[in-house]
Design an enzyme around this catalytic site. Structure first.
Site, PDB file in Angstrom:
ATOM      1  N   ASP A   7       0.877  -1.166   0.000  1.00  0.00           N
ATOM      2  CA  ASP A   7       0.000   0.000   0.000  1.00  0.00           C
ATOM      3  C   ASP A   7       0.918   1.220   0.000  1.00  0.00           C
ATOM      4  O   ASP A   7       1.481   1.570   1.036  1.00  0.00           O
ATOM      5  CB  ASP A   7      -0.906  -0.007   1.229  1.00  0.00           C
ATOM      6  CG  ASP A   7      -1.854   1.181   1.271  1.00  0.00           C
ATOM      7  OD1 ASP A   7      -2.243   1.672   0.196  1.00  0.00           O
ATOM      8  OD2 ASP A   7      -2.209   1.611   2.383  1.00  0.00           O
ATOM      9  N   GLU A  67      -1.356  -1.415  -4.928  1.00  0.00           N
ATOM     10  CA  GLU A  67      -2.597  -0.694  -5.172  1.00  0.00           C
ATOM     11  C   GLU A  67      -2.343   0.480  -6.110  1.00  0.00           C
ATOM     12  O   GLU A  67      -1.362   1.207  -5.954  1.00  0.00           O
ATOM     13  CB  GLU A  67      -3.196  -0.180  -3.858  1.00  0.00           C
ATOM     14  CG  GLU A  67      -4.572   0.436  -4.040  1.00  0.00           C
ATOM     15  CD  GLU A  67      -5.243   0.749  -2.728  1.00  0.00           C
ATOM     16  OE1 GLU A  67      -6.279   0.126  -2.445  1.00  0.00           O
ATOM     17  OE2 GLU A  67      -4.728   1.602  -1.989  1.00  0.00           O
ATOM     18  N   ASP A 140      -2.439   0.808   7.278  1.00  0.00           N
ATOM     19  CA  ASP A 140      -1.698   0.634   6.031  1.00  0.00           C
ATOM     20  C   ASP A 140      -1.236  -0.812   5.857  1.00  0.00           C
ATOM     21  O   ASP A 140      -1.204  -1.332   4.736  1.00  0.00           O
ATOM     22  CB  ASP A 140      -0.489   1.578   5.998  1.00  0.00           C
ATOM     23  CG  ASP A 140      -0.888   3.009   6.266  1.00  0.00           C
ATOM     24  OD1 ASP A 140      -1.203   3.721   5.305  1.00  0.00           O
ATOM     25  OD2 ASP A 140      -0.907   3.400   7.449  1.00  0.00           O
TER      26      ASP A 140
END
Length: 178
Positions: A7, A67, A140
């Protein structure tokens, strides 16, 4: 298959490593790479690169799932997070680690079955799917695990959604496009 989920972030970059065997997914490790806001940007990016390199060398993932960025408000934040994401992509290329990218909606759909799930629903499902005793913290890290799980669920469909692989001359487009 071992998946490193990432992430991207500049202050806090979440990571999560999972192993996928058939329909079973097991958590190997998770956490965050954190950088100090008072440190020069180039040094923060360097720290992210070095810590990601260490993760790649210690865990030998078969693929890195990242992502895709989605911002609708703060463009300054988008640029700095984009720079951190660039470092992530560079680390994957430098270690010849195949790369898969997923939108936030794809992650939500894969983990919860609902593309508009909220953060708490995703975190709860990460906990359940990985058989953890508690929700991974910080957020996260939980997000990175969700990204890794997404690839774990998508891997059987790899022929339909191929993973890009870097080679000496650039991207290996014979396996497909991102």
């Amino acid at each position: 298959m071992r998946v490193l989920g990432v992430d991207p972030g500049i202050a806090r970059l979440g990571y999560g490593v999972v192993e996928v065997a058939g329909s079973k997914i097991r958590c190997v490790t998770y956490g965050c790479v954190e950088t100090d806001a008072h440190t020069q940007l180039e040094l923060r990016l360097q720290a992210i690169y070095h810590q990601l390199t260490e993760l790649l060398e210690n865990h030998h993932p078969d693929v890195m799932a990242v992502e895709e960025l989605f911002f609708n408000r703060n463009t300054t934040t988008a640029f700095t997070v984009g720079q951190a994401r660039g470092v992530v992509l560079l680390a994957a290329a430098e270690h010849a680690t195949p790369l898969a990218e997923y939108t936030p909606m794809q992650v939500k759909q894969a983990v919860t079955g609902y593309g508009r799930a909220d953060k708490k629903q995703i975190q709860q499902m990460v906990k359940i799917l990985l058989g953890l005793t508690e929700i991974p913290k910080p957020d996260d890290a939980a997000d990175a695990l969700a990204i890794a799980i997404t690839h774990g669920h998508s891997a059987p469909l790899e022929k339909l959604m191929p993973v890009s692989t870097p080679n000496q001359t650039g991207w290996n487009w014979e396996r497909g496009v991102r």
